[in-house]
Motif scaffolding. Structure first.
Motif, PDB file in Angstrom:
ATOM      1  N   GLN A 107       0.842  -1.201   0.000  1.00  0.00           N
ATOM      2  CA  GLN A 107       0.000   0.000   0.000  1.00  0.00           C
ATOM      3  C   GLN A 107       0.881   1.256   0.000  1.00  0.00           C
ATOM      4  OE1 GLN A 107      -2.810  -0.333   3.238  1.00  0.00           O
ATOM      5  NE2 GLN A 107      -4.008  -1.894   2.175  1.00  0.00           N
ATOM      6  N   ALA A 108       1.944   1.214   0.810  1.00  0.00           N
ATOM      7  CA  ALA A 108       2.863   2.363   0.862  1.00  0.00           C
ATOM      8  C   ALA A 108       3.567   2.537  -0.484  1.00  0.00           C
ATOM      9  CB  ALA A 108       3.884   2.176   1.980  1.00  0.00           C
ATOM     10  N   ARG A 109       3.942   1.419  -1.109  1.00  0.00           N
ATOM     11  CA  ARG A 109       4.597   1.501  -2.423  1.00  0.00           C
ATOM     12  C   ARG A 109       3.646   2.121  -3.450  1.00  0.00           C
ATOM     13  NH1 ARG A 109       9.250  -1.773  -3.270  1.00  0.00           N
ATOM     14  NH2 ARG A 109       8.705  -2.223  -5.429  1.00  0.00           N
ATOM     15  N   LYS A 110       2.395   1.684  -3.399  1.00  0.00           N
ATOM     16  CA  LYS A 110       1.398   2.225  -4.333  1.00  0.00           C
ATOM     17  C   LYS A 110       1.254   3.731  -4.140  1.00  0.00           C
ATOM     18  CE  LYS A 110      -1.105   0.559  -6.967  1.00  0.00           C
ATOM     19  NZ  LYS A 110      -0.905   0.498  -8.433  1.00  0.00           N
ATOM     20  N   LEU A 111       1.215   4.175  -2.871  1.00  0.00           N
ATOM     21  CA  LEU A 111       1.083   5.616  -2.620  1.00  0.00           C
ATOM     22  C   LEU A 111       2.331   6.375  -3.085  1.00  0.00           C
ATOM     23  CD1 LEU A 111      -0.548   7.994  -1.604  1.00  0.00           C
ATOM     24  CD2 LEU A 111       0.188   7.481   0.731  1.00  0.00           C
ATOM     25  N   CYS A 112       3.507   5.760  -2.942  1.00  0.00           N
ATOM     26  CA  CYS A 112       4.732   6.396  -3.468  1.00  0.00           C
ATOM     27  C   CYS A 112       4.581   6.638  -4.969  1.00  0.00           C
ATOM     28  CB  CYS A 112       5.962   5.509  -3.231  1.00  0.00           C
ATOM     29  SG  CYS A 112       6.515   5.457  -1.517  1.00  0.00           S
ATOM     30  N   GLU A 113       4.046   5.638  -5.678  1.00  0.00           N
ATOM     31  CA  GLU A 113       3.886   5.751  -7.138  1.00  0.00           C
ATOM     32  C   GLU A 113       2.821   6.797  -7.493  1.00  0.00           C
ATOM     33  OE1 GLU A 113       2.919   1.754  -8.174  1.00  0.00           O
ATOM     34  OE2 GLU A 113       4.982   1.029  -7.950  1.00  0.00           O
ATOM     35  N   LEU A 114       1.673   6.716  -6.810  1.00  0.00           N
ATOM     36  CA  LEU A 114       0.602   7.673  -7.086  1.00  0.00           C
ATOM     37  C   LEU A 114       1.059   9.101  -6.798  1.00  0.00           C
ATOM     38  CD1 LEU A 114      -2.390   5.659  -5.593  1.00  0.00           C
ATOM     39  CD2 LEU A 114      -2.214   6.427  -7.969  1.00  0.00           C
ATOM     40  N   ASN A 115       1.836   9.249  -5.738  1.00  0.00           N
ATOM     41  CA  ASN A 115       2.335  10.573  -5.378  1.00  0.00           C
ATOM     42  C   ASN A 115       3.196  11.157  -6.501  1.00  0.00           C
ATOM     43  OD1 ASN A 115       2.942  12.826  -3.640  1.00  0.00           O
ATOM     44  ND2 ASN A 115       4.941  11.896  -3.283  1.00  0.00           N
ATOM     45  N   VAL A 116       4.069  10.333  -7.067  1.00  0.00           N
ATOM     46  CA  VAL A 116       4.887  10.812  -8.191  1.00  0.00           C
ATOM     47  C   VAL A 116       3.980  11.241  -9.342  1.00  0.00           C
ATOM     48  CG1 VAL A 116       6.490  10.103 -10.019  1.00  0.00           C
ATOM     49  CG2 VAL A 116       6.946   9.462  -7.645  1.00  0.00           C
ATOM     50  N   ALA A 117       3.011  10.373  -9.660  1.00  0.00           N
ATOM     51  CA  ALA A 117       2.137  10.661 -10.800  1.00  0.00           C
ATOM     52  C   ALA A 117       1.380  11.978 -10.595  1.00  0.00           C
ATOM     53  CB  ALA A 117       1.160   9.506 -10.998  1.00  0.00           C
ATOM     54  N   VAL A 118       0.877  12.184  -9.381  1.00  0.00           N
ATOM     55  CA  VAL A 118       0.135  13.425  -9.108  1.00  0.00           C
ATOM     56  C   VAL A 118       1.055  14.643  -9.207  1.00  0.00           C
ATOM     57  CG1 VAL A 118      -1.094  14.712  -7.305  1.00  0.00           C
ATOM     58  CG2 VAL A 118      -1.666  12.315  -7.729  1.00  0.00           C
ATOM     59  N   GLN A 119       2.275  14.509  -8.736  1.00  0.00           N
ATOM     60  CA  GLN A 119       3.205  15.658  -8.810  1.00  0.00           C
ATOM     61  C   GLN A 119       3.569  15.971 -10.257  1.00  0.00           C
ATOM     62  OE1 GLN A 119       3.091  17.108  -6.024  1.00  0.00           O
ATOM     63  NE2 GLN A 119       2.318  15.252  -5.024  1.00  0.00           N
ATOM     64  N   VAL A 120       3.653  14.932 -11.084  1.00  0.00           N
ATOM     65  CA  VAL A 120       3.904  15.167 -12.514  1.00  0.00           C
ATOM     66  C   VAL A 120       2.746  15.975 -13.102  1.00  0.00           C
ATOM     67  CG1 VAL A 120       4.028  14.058 -14.787  1.00  0.00           C
ATOM     68  CG2 VAL A 120       5.394  13.174 -12.890  1.00  0.00           C
ATOM     69  N   VAL A 121       1.530  15.601 -12.731  1.00  0.00           N
ATOM     70  CA  VAL A 121       0.363  16.349 -13.204  1.00  0.00           C
ATOM     71  C   VAL A 121       0.458  17.804 -12.727  1.00  0.00           C
ATOM     72  CG1 VAL A 121      -2.155  16.575 -13.039  1.00  0.00           C
ATOM     73  CG2 VAL A 121      -1.125  14.317 -13.374  1.00  0.00           C
ATOM     74  N   HIS A 122       0.863  18.004 -11.482  1.00  0.00           N
ATOM     75  CA  HIS A 122       0.998  19.367 -10.962  1.00  0.00           C
ATOM     76  C   HIS A 122       2.017  20.179 -11.771  1.00  0.00           C
ATOM     77  CE1 HIS A 122      -0.593  18.254  -6.675  1.00  0.00           C
ATOM     78  NE2 HIS A 122      -1.503  18.185  -7.608  1.00  0.00           N
ATOM     79  N   VAL A 123       3.129  19.543 -12.132  1.00  0.00           N
ATOM     80  CA  VAL A 123       4.121  20.267 -12.945  1.00  0.00           C
ATOM     81  C   VAL A 123       3.516  20.621 -14.297  1.00  0.00           C
ATOM     82  CG1 VAL A 123       6.361  20.134 -14.108  1.00  0.00           C
ATOM     83  CG2 VAL A 123       6.104  19.161 -11.822  1.00  0.00           C
ATOM     84  N   ARG A 124       2.868  19.636 -14.915  1.00  0.00           N
ATOM     85  CA  ARG A 124       2.305  19.874 -16.250  1.00  0.00           C
ATOM     86  C   ARG A 124       1.215  20.944 -16.228  1.00  0.00           C
ATOM     87  NH1 ARG A 124       1.794  13.599 -18.346  1.00  0.00           N
ATOM     88  NH2 ARG A 124       3.965  13.355 -18.996  1.00  0.00           N
ATOM     89  N   GLU A 125       0.471  20.995 -15.119  1.00  0.00           N
ATOM     90  CA  GLU A 125      -0.619  21.976 -14.990  1.00  0.00           C
ATOM     91  C   GLU A 125      -0.116  23.374 -14.683  1.00  0.00           C
ATOM     92  OE1 GLU A 125      -2.825  20.445 -11.683  1.00  0.00           O
ATOM     93  OE2 GLU A 125      -4.494  19.878 -12.962  1.00  0.00           O
ATOM     94  N   SER A 126       1.124  23.481 -14.234  1.00  0.00           N
ATOM     95  CA  SER A 126       1.606  24.778 -13.746  1.00  0.00           C
ATOM     96  C   SER A 126       1.685  25.778 -14.900  1.00  0.00           C
ATOM     97  CB  SER A 126       2.981  24.621 -13.101  1.00  0.00           C
ATOM     98  OG  SER A 126       3.942  24.341 -14.107  1.00  0.00           O
TER      99      SER A 126
END
Ligand code: CO
Length: 206
Positions: A143-162
Protein backbone atom coordinates in the motif's frame (compact mmCIF):
# COMPACT_ATOMS: atom_id res chain seq x y z
CA UNK A 1 41.10 20.38 12.19
CA UNK A 2 37.52 21.00 13.30
CA UNK A 3 34.73 18.54 13.85
CA UNK A 4 33.88 18.45 10.14
CA UNK A 5 37.47 18.54 8.97
CA UNK A 6 37.09 15.19 7.22
CA UNK A 7 34.42 16.66 4.95
CA UNK A 8 36.61 19.61 4.00
CA UNK A 9 39.45 17.21 3.36
CA UNK A 10 37.17 15.04 1.17
CA UNK A 11 36.24 18.17 -0.75
CA UNK A 12 39.85 19.12 -1.32
CA UNK A 13 40.65 15.63 -2.66
CA UNK A 14 37.54 15.60 -4.87
CA UNK A 15 38.32 19.03 -6.35
CA UNK A 16 41.92 18.00 -7.02
CA UNK A 17 40.91 14.70 -8.66
CA UNK A 18 38.18 16.32 -10.74
CA UNK A 19 40.48 19.05 -12.01
CA UNK A 20 43.21 16.48 -12.78
CA UNK A 21 40.78 14.38 -14.82
CA UNK A 22 39.35 17.39 -16.63
CA UNK A 23 41.62 20.44 -16.55
CA UNK A 24 39.63 23.69 -16.55
CA UNK A 25 36.46 21.94 -15.27
CA UNK A 26 35.75 24.38 -12.45
CA UNK A 27 36.75 27.50 -14.40
CA UNK A 28 34.32 26.58 -17.18
CA UNK A 29 31.48 25.79 -14.75
CA UNK A 30 32.01 28.98 -12.77
CA UNK A 31 31.03 31.14 -15.73
CA UNK A 32 27.83 29.36 -16.78
CA UNK A 33 25.47 26.45 -16.21
CA UNK A 34 23.40 24.87 -18.97
CA UNK A 35 21.70 21.85 -17.44
CA UNK A 36 19.31 19.92 -19.64
CA UNK A 37 17.34 18.49 -16.72
CA UNK A 38 15.43 19.71 -13.69
CA UNK A 39 15.20 17.07 -10.98
CA UNK A 40 12.42 17.33 -8.40
CA UNK A 41 13.11 14.69 -5.78
CA UNK A 42 12.85 13.76 -2.13
CA UNK A 43 15.22 15.22 0.48
CA UNK A 44 16.04 11.65 1.56
CA UNK A 45 19.80 11.28 1.90
CA UNK A 46 19.70 7.96 0.05
CA UNK A 47 18.44 9.46 -3.21
CA UNK A 48 21.16 11.86 -4.43
CA UNK A 49 20.08 13.20 -7.82
CA UNK A 50 23.40 13.53 -9.63
CA UNK A 51 24.84 10.24 -8.49
CA UNK A 52 22.01 7.87 -9.34
CA UNK A 53 21.80 9.09 -12.93
CA UNK A 54 25.54 9.53 -13.34
CA UNK A 55 25.51 13.28 -14.00
CA UNK A 56 28.34 15.67 -13.20
CA UNK A 57 28.04 19.09 -11.55
CA UNK A 58 26.44 21.48 -14.05
CA UNK A 59 24.24 18.85 -15.70
CA UNK A 60 21.14 18.78 -13.49
CA UNK A 61 19.28 21.55 -11.67
CA UNK A 62 17.83 20.20 -8.44
CA UNK A 63 14.86 20.87 -6.18
CA UNK A 64 14.39 18.50 -3.26
CA UNK A 65 11.84 18.48 -0.47
CA UNK A 66 10.23 15.90 1.79
CA UNK A 67 8.24 13.47 -0.41
CA UNK A 68 9.11 15.23 -3.69
CA UNK A 69 6.03 17.44 -3.76
CA UNK A 70 5.04 20.11 -6.26
CA UNK A 71 2.55 22.24 -4.36
CA UNK A 72 0.80 25.00 -6.31
CA UNK A 73 1.44 27.55 -3.54
CA UNK A 74 5.07 26.56 -2.82
CA UNK A 75 6.93 29.62 -4.03
CA UNK A 76 10.26 27.85 -3.57
CA UNK A 77 9.43 25.03 -5.97
CA UNK A 78 7.64 27.32 -8.43
CA UNK A 79 10.61 29.69 -8.53
CA UNK A 80 12.93 26.76 -9.25
CA UNK A 81 10.59 25.54 -11.99
CA UNK A 82 10.36 28.99 -13.58
CA UNK A 83 14.10 29.61 -13.41
CA UNK A 84 14.94 26.15 -14.76
CA UNK A 85 12.52 26.34 -17.68
CA UNK A 86 12.62 30.03 -18.61
CA UNK A 87 16.18 31.04 -17.75
CA UNK A 88 18.29 27.89 -17.89
CA UNK A 89 16.24 26.34 -20.67
CA UNK A 90 16.00 22.78 -19.35
CA UNK A 91 14.36 20.35 -21.79
CA UNK A 92 13.17 17.77 -19.27
CA UNK A 93 11.62 17.92 -15.81
CA UNK A 94 11.99 14.69 -13.83
CA UNK A 95 9.83 14.15 -10.75
CA UNK A 96 11.50 11.30 -8.89
CA UNK A 97 9.98 9.58 -5.88
CA UNK A 98 11.31 6.55 -4.06
CA UNK A 99 9.95 3.46 -2.40
CA UNK A 100 10.37 3.48 1.38
CA UNK A 101 9.75 7.24 1.48
CA UNK A 102 9.28 8.29 5.12
CA UNK A 103 7.13 11.24 4.09
CA UNK A 104 4.76 9.01 2.14
CA UNK A 105 4.63 6.37 4.89
CA UNK A 106 3.83 9.08 7.43
CA UNK A 107 0.79 10.01 5.34
CA UNK A 108 -0.64 6.54 5.97
CA UNK A 109 -0.17 6.79 9.75
CA UNK A 110 -1.80 8.99 12.41
CA UNK A 111 -0.39 12.51 12.61
CA UNK A 112 2.30 13.10 15.23
CA UNK A 113 1.54 16.81 15.38
CA UNK A 114 4.91 17.89 14.05
CA UNK A 115 5.56 20.71 11.61
CA UNK A 116 6.31 18.19 8.88
CA UNK A 117 2.77 16.83 9.24
CA UNK A 118 1.50 20.04 7.68
CA UNK A 119 3.63 19.34 4.63
CA UNK A 120 2.68 15.65 4.55
CA UNK A 121 -0.96 16.73 4.52
CA UNK A 122 -0.59 17.04 0.74
CA UNK A 123 0.23 13.32 0.55
CA UNK A 124 -2.67 12.49 2.87
CA UNK A 125 -4.98 14.19 0.39
CA UNK A 126 -3.65 11.92 -2.36
CA UNK A 127 -4.08 8.86 -0.12
CA UNK A 128 -7.69 9.87 0.51
CA UNK A 129 -8.42 10.53 -3.15
CA UNK A 130 -7.00 7.14 -4.24
CA UNK A 131 -8.10 5.19 -1.15
CA UNK A 132 -9.81 2.38 -3.07
CA UNK A 133 -6.84 1.84 -5.34
CA UNK A 134 -4.45 1.80 -2.38
CA UNK A 135 -6.64 -0.56 -0.33
CA UNK A 136 -6.66 -3.06 -3.17
CA UNK A 137 -3.01 -3.71 -2.31
CA UNK A 138 -2.70 -6.69 0.05
CA UNK A 139 -0.09 -5.52 2.58
CA UNK A 140 0.84 -2.28 4.37
CA UNK A 141 4.15 -2.40 2.46
CA UNK A 142 2.54 -2.68 -0.95
CA UNK A 143 0.00 0.00 0.00
CA UNK A 144 2.86 2.36 0.86
CA UNK A 145 4.60 1.50 -2.42
CA UNK A 146 1.40 2.23 -4.33
CA UNK A 147 1.08 5.62 -2.62
CA UNK A 148 4.73 6.40 -3.47
CA UNK A 149 3.89 5.75 -7.14
CA UNK A 150 0.60 7.67 -7.09
CA UNK A 151 2.33 10.57 -5.38
CA UNK A 152 4.89 10.81 -8.19
CA UNK A 153 2.14 10.66 -10.80
CA UNK A 154 0.13 13.43 -9.11
CA UNK A 155 3.21 15.66 -8.81
CA UNK A 156 3.90 15.17 -12.51
CA UNK A 157 0.36 16.35 -13.20
CA UNK A 158 1.00 19.37 -10.96
CA UNK A 159 4.12 20.27 -12.95
CA UNK A 160 2.31 19.87 -16.25
CA UNK A 161 -0.62 21.98 -14.99
CA UNK A 162 1.61 24.78 -13.75
CA UNK A 163 1.54 28.07 -15.66
CA UNK A 164 5.29 27.71 -16.21
CA UNK A 165 4.87 24.45 -18.14
CA UNK A 166 1.73 25.60 -19.93
CA UNK A 167 3.92 28.31 -21.42
CA UNK A 168 6.61 25.80 -22.37
CA UNK A 169 5.00 22.93 -24.29
CA UNK A 170 8.41 21.80 -25.62
CA UNK A 171 9.51 20.74 -22.12
CA UNK A 172 8.84 17.08 -21.30
CA UNK A 173 7.79 16.06 -17.78
CA UNK A 174 8.69 12.58 -16.55
CA UNK A 175 7.71 10.58 -13.48
CA UNK A 176 10.25 8.14 -12.08
CA UNK A 177 10.57 6.07 -8.95
CA UNK A 178 13.77 4.89 -7.31
CA UNK A 179 14.12 1.61 -5.44
CA UNK A 180 16.41 1.93 -2.42
CA UNK A 181 16.88 -1.85 -2.33
CA UNK A 182 18.51 -2.21 -5.76
CA UNK A 183 19.47 1.33 -6.78
CA UNK A 184 17.33 1.20 -9.92
CA UNK A 185 14.95 3.76 -11.39
CA UNK A 186 11.63 2.87 -13.01
CA UNK A 187 9.63 5.03 -15.42
CA UNK A 188 6.07 5.60 -14.20
CA UNK A 189 4.76 7.31 -17.33
CA UNK A 190 1.89 4.81 -17.89
CA UNK A 191 0.68 5.44 -14.36
CA UNK A 192 0.84 9.19 -14.90
CA UNK A 193 -1.48 8.73 -17.87
CA UNK A 194 -3.95 6.74 -15.75
CA UNK A 195 -3.90 9.47 -13.09
CA UNK A 196 -4.86 11.93 -15.79
CA UNK A 197 -7.77 9.68 -16.66
CA UNK A 198 -8.85 9.57 -13.02
CA UNK A 199 -8.93 13.35 -12.78
CA UNK A 200 -11.37 14.29 -15.53
CA UNK A 201 -11.43 17.96 -14.53
CA UNK A 202 -7.74 18.26 -15.19
CA UNK A 203 -6.84 19.98 -18.46
CA UNK A 204 -3.30 19.50 -19.59
CA UNK A 205 -1.33 21.04 -22.39
CA UNK A 206 -0.04 18.70 -25.10
CO1 CO B 1 11.37 10.32 0.69
Amino acid sequence: MGELGHLLENNRLWATRTEARQPGFFRALSTQQRPEYLWIGCSDSRVPANEIVGLAPGEVFVQRNVANLVVHSDLNCLAVLDFAVNVLGVRHVIVCGHYGCGGVQAALAPSEGRIVDHWIRHVRDIAKFYREEIEREPTPESQARKLCELNVAVQVVHVRESPVLQGAPHVKVHGWIYDLSDGLLRDLTPMVDSVRALEPGCKLPG
